[in-house]
Design a protein around this motif. Sequence first.
Motif, short mmCIF file in Angstrom:
data_model
loop_
_atom_site.label_atom_id
_atom_site.label_comp_id
_atom_site.label_asym_id
_atom_site.label_seq_id
_atom_site.Cartn_x
_atom_site.Cartn_y
_atom_site.Cartn_z
N TYR A 113 31.94 -25.21 16.47
CA TYR A 113 31.55 -24.39 17.60
C TYR A 113 31.15 -22.99 17.17
O TYR A 113 30.30 -22.36 17.79
CB TYR A 113 32.64 -24.39 18.67
N MET A 114 31.74 -22.50 16.09
CA MET A 114 31.33 -21.22 15.54
C MET A 114 29.89 -21.33 15.02
O MET A 114 29.06 -20.44 15.23
CB MET A 114 32.25 -20.78 14.41
N VAL A 115 29.57 -22.44 14.36
CA VAL A 115 28.21 -22.67 13.86
C VAL A 115 27.24 -22.81 15.04
O VAL A 115 26.12 -22.30 14.99
CB VAL A 115 28.17 -23.91 12.95
N TYR A 116 27.67 -23.48 16.10
CA TYR A 116 26.82 -23.60 17.30
C TYR A 116 26.48 -22.21 17.84
O TYR A 116 25.33 -21.94 18.20
CB TYR A 116 27.52 -24.40 18.39
N ALA A 117 27.48 -21.34 17.93
CA ALA A 117 27.23 -19.99 18.45
C ALA A 117 26.26 -19.23 17.56
O ALA A 117 25.34 -18.56 18.06
CB ALA A 117 28.55 -19.24 18.57
N ARG A 118 26.43 -19.35 16.26
CA ARG A 118 25.53 -18.68 15.33
C ARG A 118 24.11 -19.25 15.46
O ARG A 118 23.13 -18.52 15.41
CB ARG A 118 26.05 -18.84 13.91
N THR A 119 24.01 -20.56 15.62
CA THR A 119 22.70 -21.20 15.76
C THR A 119 22.01 -20.74 17.04
O THR A 119 20.80 -20.48 17.03
CB THR A 119 22.87 -22.73 15.77
N LEU A 120 22.75 -20.65 18.13
CA LEU A 120 22.17 -20.18 19.38
C LEU A 120 21.68 -18.74 19.25
O LEU A 120 20.61 -18.39 19.74
CB LEU A 120 23.18 -20.27 20.52
N LYS A 121 22.45 -17.92 18.56
CA LYS A 121 22.06 -16.53 18.37
C LYS A 121 20.81 -16.42 17.51
O LYS A 121 19.88 -15.69 17.85
CB LYS A 121 23.22 -15.74 17.74
N GLU A 122 20.79 -17.15 16.40
CA GLU A 122 19.62 -17.07 15.51
C GLU A 122 18.39 -17.74 16.14
O GLU A 122 17.25 -17.36 15.82
CB GLU A 122 19.95 -17.75 14.18
N GLY A 123 18.60 -18.70 17.01
CA GLY A 123 17.49 -19.37 17.68
C GLY A 123 16.94 -18.59 18.86
O GLY A 123 15.95 -18.99 19.47
N GLY A 124 17.59 -17.48 19.21
CA GLY A 124 17.12 -16.66 20.31
C GLY A 124 17.57 -17.13 21.68
O GLY A 124 17.04 -16.71 22.70
N TYR A 125 18.60 -17.99 21.73
CA TYR A 125 19.07 -18.51 23.00
C TYR A 125 20.33 -17.81 23.49
O TYR A 125 20.87 -18.15 24.52
CB TYR A 125 19.37 -20.02 22.87
#
Length: 113
Positions: free
Chosen positions: A99-111
């Motif tokens: 879930y930490m990786v999900y949050a980072r992915t959402l941030k880097e993806g602009g979501y």
Amino acid sequence: MGSRDVTERYNELIRHQRRVLEEFAVKEIGYANDLLWLYRAKNLEIPNDEYRAVAYFKNREFLRKPGSLTLLYQMYWRCMAELPEPTRENSFDLLGYRYMVYARTLKEGGYDV
């Protein structure tokens, strides 16, 4: 029986992809609830980045952000390939990390706006 035209094949492919993403979302909502429950059971405070991803699934933000669920689905499979097999001892840590990786992915993806 004639062959299907291009439009019918495309619609069938899209229908299959939507079903896969819907199943992924339902599973992740359940995992998000489990993660919250585990933090409460251990009397720990959930870190902000993990909570952000949990809130994303629980609030069904993927319905308002097209493409974000597909991005997280790809990250899910990447995590499953790279992380060790979950055991009883490390499953809590692996779920929190995912879930930490999900949050980072959402941030880097602009979501994560």
